[in-house]
Motif scaffolding. Sequence first.
Motif, mmCIF file in Angstrom:
data_model
loop_
_atom_site.group_PDB
_atom_site.id
_atom_site.type_symbol
_atom_site.label_atom_id
_atom_site.label_comp_id
_atom_site.label_asym_id
_atom_site.label_seq_id
_atom_site.Cartn_x
_atom_site.Cartn_y
_atom_site.Cartn_z
ATOM 1 N N ALA A 98 -22.696 -10.187 4.034
ATOM 2 C CA ALA A 98 -22.482 -9.990 5.448
ATOM 3 C C ALA A 98 -21.764 -8.601 5.735
ATOM 4 O O ALA A 98 -21.676 -8.129 7.055
ATOM 5 N N VAL A 99 -21.482 -7.758 4.898
ATOM 6 C CA VAL A 99 -20.542 -6.502 5.229
ATOM 7 C C VAL A 99 -20.921 -5.050 4.432
ATOM 8 O O VAL A 99 -21.892 -5.048 3.965
ATOM 9 N N ASP A 100 -20.318 -4.177 4.895
ATOM 10 C CA ASP A 100 -20.833 -2.640 4.376
ATOM 11 C C ASP A 100 -19.622 -2.456 3.252
ATOM 12 O O ASP A 100 -20.133 -1.766 2.429
ATOM 13 N N GLU A 114 -19.982 -15.798 -11.175
ATOM 14 C CA GLU A 114 -21.157 -16.374 -10.694
ATOM 15 C C GLU A 114 -21.364 -16.188 -9.118
ATOM 16 O O GLU A 114 -22.717 -16.057 -8.741
ATOM 17 N N HIS A 115 -20.307 -16.463 -8.317
ATOM 18 C CA HIS A 115 -20.523 -16.258 -7.121
ATOM 19 C C HIS A 115 -19.850 -15.159 -6.701
ATOM 20 O O HIS A 115 -19.248 -15.131 -5.402
ATOM 21 N N GLY A 116 -19.716 -14.175 -7.215
ATOM 22 C CA GLY A 116 -18.985 -12.830 -7.092
ATOM 23 C C GLY A 116 -19.834 -12.144 -5.962
ATOM 24 O O GLY A 116 -20.851 -12.037 -5.822
ATOM 25 N N ALA A 117 -18.819 -11.114 -5.695
ATOM 26 C CA ALA A 117 -19.476 -10.227 -4.489
ATOM 27 C C ALA A 117 -20.773 -9.473 -4.810
ATOM 28 O O ALA A 117 -21.765 -9.140 -4.264
ATOM 29 N N SER A 118 -20.688 -9.090 -6.138
ATOM 30 C CA SER A 118 -21.929 -8.407 -6.532
ATOM 31 C C SER A 118 -23.313 -9.122 -6.704
ATOM 32 O O SER A 118 -24.526 -8.664 -6.189
ATOM 33 N N LYS A 119 -23.006 -10.577 -6.566
ATOM 34 C CA LYS A 119 -24.163 -11.370 -6.426
ATOM 35 C C LYS A 119 -24.650 -11.434 -4.985
ATOM 36 O O LYS A 119 -26.210 -11.765 -5.111
ATOM 37 N N GLY A 120 -24.238 -11.052 -4.011
ATOM 38 C CA GLY A 120 -24.721 -11.136 -2.722
ATOM 39 C C GLY A 120 -24.820 -9.699 -2.124
ATOM 40 O O GLY A 120 -25.080 -9.759 -1.109
ATOM 41 N N ALA A 121 -24.565 -8.716 -2.933
ATOM 42 C CA ALA A 121 -24.400 -7.169 -2.244
ATOM 43 C C ALA A 121 -25.605 -6.885 -1.537
ATOM 44 O O ALA A 121 -26.852 -6.946 -2.183
ATOM 45 N N LYS A 122 -25.593 -6.342 -0.412
ATOM 46 C CA LYS A 122 -26.723 -5.653 0.242
ATOM 47 C C LYS A 122 -26.716 -4.169 -0.210
ATOM 48 O O LYS A 122 -25.570 -3.667 -0.615
ATOM 49 N N ALA A 164 -23.612 -0.496 -12.725
ATOM 50 C CA ALA A 164 -25.206 -0.965 -13.324
ATOM 51 C C ALA A 164 -25.684 -1.923 -12.359
ATOM 52 O O ALA A 164 -26.939 -1.971 -12.183
ATOM 53 N N ALA A 165 -24.885 -2.608 -11.469
ATOM 54 C CA ALA A 165 -25.671 -3.625 -10.297
ATOM 55 C C ALA A 165 -25.890 -2.772 -9.187
ATOM 56 O O ALA A 165 -26.193 -3.304 -8.244
ATOM 57 N N GLY A 166 -25.557 -1.407 -9.209
ATOM 58 C CA GLY A 166 -26.116 -0.496 -7.872
ATOM 59 C C GLY A 166 -24.956 -0.485 -6.854
ATOM 60 O O GLY A 166 -25.318 -0.058 -5.766
ATOM 61 N N ILE A 167 -23.705 -0.985 -7.067
ATOM 62 C CA ILE A 167 -22.740 -0.950 -6.299
ATOM 63 C C ILE A 167 -21.722 0.114 -6.677
ATOM 64 O O ILE A 167 -21.144 0.154 -7.703
ATOM 65 N N ASP A 168 -21.189 0.857 -5.755
ATOM 66 C CA ASP A 168 -20.143 2.026 -5.920
ATOM 67 C C ASP A 168 -18.724 1.263 -5.723
ATOM 68 O O ASP A 168 -18.576 0.293 -4.833
#
Length: 292
Positions: A56-58, A77-85, A110-114
């Motif tokens: 839901a966030v930037d 398992e339910h970490g922020a990286s799993k829901g990242a836009k 590696a998951a595309g998140i800075d």
Amino acid sequence: MKIGFLGLGIMGRPMALNLLKGGHEVVVWARRAESMQPLLDAGAAGAASPSAVAAAVDVVISMVADAPDVEQVMLGEHGASKGAKPGLVAVDMSTIAPAAARDIGDKLKAAGIDFLDAPVSGGEVGAIAGTLSIMAGGSDAAFARAKPAFDCMGKNVVHVGPSGAGQVAKAANQILTGVGVLAVAEALNFAKKAGADPARVREALMGGFANSKILENHGQRMLDRNFKPGFKSWMHQKDLNIVMKTAHELGLMLPTAAATTQMFNAMVGSGLGEEDSIAVLKLLEDLSGGER
Ligand code: NAP
């Protein structure tokens, strides 16, 4: 900006409140429902998991305890990286080891998140007032994205360098604050045992080179015997262990930080871990004939 906040303890709660006061949309998660309530009452939205917050966030911010906790809320398992836009920036503001921050940053990348490590100094007082020192490590682009959030929570916001550099700065900070709180406790205990009024001694010292925020703030709380945390002693032990482990890896000699670490080990061992770090005064008193 839409900002997510994970971990709403002594520091996280007022920091998230200041994001709301700054006009941002804030989505929060904490593992205990009662920790979320003050934020929901103040107008934040609640989410069921870190991944739901991230969706839901930037920018998503964590303020938990140590590296395994950051791993869990960011990469679990339910970490922020799993829901990242796409384009999500993740920021950890807890105090963890520089090496752990670099590792978490690599995994998120590696998951595309800075990722930014952005620990803070200034205590609960600074978190409430929005005057924290914020020391960030990571890319220029991620720092620029997170800066509006930092400006709501802190007054002295410094981009120290690449990934891990913020935590290096924080470890250096913990050498100064750990040694400092012990030094103030020693000085006030010494003054009292040597027959002077410690309150008057503190007042006199505050006009000279010995003055510091630690003498002003922590010194006053020592005089008031107000040991309510603030900053828990076990957390300071955690931070000094980060300092000593990093020094060990680099082959560095840190004699005063090492002695201070021993005092904080003893704090935890003698059941003072949940009290504020200024309760190191009690330990000194116990080893010097008691409180007189
Ligand atoms: P705190 O009051 O104990 O808050 C930490 C919060 O993180 C708690 O609400 C805890 O949840 C939550 N948490 C811990 N592990 C978690 C996990 N695995 N999953 C989900 N939530 C988790 O501590 P704090 O004083 O706010 O400190 C937070 C961080 O800031 C630490 O890294 C500390 O070293 C650093 N720091 C503190 C100060 C200070 O003066 N207090 C100053 C600068 C930096 P529960 O409530 O459910 O346990």
